[in-house]
Write a protein that holds these residues in place. Structure first.
Motif, PDB file in Angstrom:
ATOM      1  N   ILE A 159       0.837  -1.193   0.000  1.00  0.00           N
ATOM      2  CA  ILE A 159       0.000   0.000   0.000  1.00  0.00           C
ATOM      3  C   ILE A 159       0.876   1.250   0.000  1.00  0.00           C
ATOM      4  CG2 ILE A 159      -1.670   1.300   1.368  1.00  0.00           C
ATOM      5  CD1 ILE A 159      -2.650  -1.466   2.368  1.00  0.00           C
ATOM      6  N   GLY A 160       1.977   1.174   0.698  1.00  0.00           N
ATOM      7  CA  GLY A 160       2.891   2.310   0.760  1.00  0.00           C
ATOM      8  C   GLY A 160       3.870   2.144   1.889  1.00  0.00           C
ATOM      9  N   GLU A 161       4.516   3.241   2.233  1.00  0.00           N
ATOM     10  CA  GLU A 161       5.466   3.252   3.335  1.00  0.00           C
ATOM     11  C   GLU A 161       4.945   4.153   4.436  1.00  0.00           C
ATOM     12  OE1 GLU A 161       9.767   3.308   2.534  1.00  0.00           O
ATOM     13  OE2 GLU A 161       9.177   3.510   0.435  1.00  0.00           O
ATOM     14  N   ALA A 162       5.366   3.859   5.642  1.00  0.00           N
ATOM     15  CA  ALA A 162       5.000   4.656   6.811  1.00  0.00           C
ATOM     16  C   ALA A 162       6.278   4.944   7.593  1.00  0.00           C
ATOM     17  CB  ALA A 162       3.998   3.908   7.680  1.00  0.00           C
ATOM     18  N   GLU A 163       6.163   5.882   8.512  1.00  0.00           N
ATOM     19  CA  GLU A 163       7.288   6.216   9.376  1.00  0.00           C
ATOM     20  C   GLU A 163       6.850   6.052  10.821  1.00  0.00           C
ATOM     21  OE1 GLU A 163      10.211   9.650   8.690  1.00  0.00           O
ATOM     22  OE2 GLU A 163       8.806  10.400  10.205  1.00  0.00           O
TER      23      GLU A 163
END
Length: 82
Positions: free
Chosen positions: A20-24
């Motif tokens: 889905i994507g990247e997170a931090e």
């Protein structure tokens, strides 16, 4: 580190994921990959899953070489993956 493309990926053991994507991480700043298993089995839930980006980029031993833990983006052609 280049941002990970969204879409389908394949684990070297055969499982497929949709990134889905990247997170931090809000406390540590660690980059995480957010994904959904596409072929869930016993032990998987229907929840989103995360894996540290460093682990996503890991390599594993293979006979005579190393290979990526998570194989290249499934939408890439074999020519691009080479």
């Amino acid at each position: 580190m280049e941002r990970l493309r969204t879409g389908r990926y394949k684990h070297y053991k055969g499982e497929c994921y949709h990134v889905i994507g990247e997170a931090e991480h809000s406390e540590t700043g660690e980059r995480l990959v957010v994904y959904i298993p596409l072929n869930p089995h016993a032990g998987y839930s229907d929840l989103l899953r995360v894996r540290p980006r460093d682990m996503w980029d890991d390599e594993v031993p293979a006979p005579g070489k190393t290979r990526a833990l998570i194989l290249v983006h499934a939408d890439r052609t074999s020519q691009e993956a080479a």
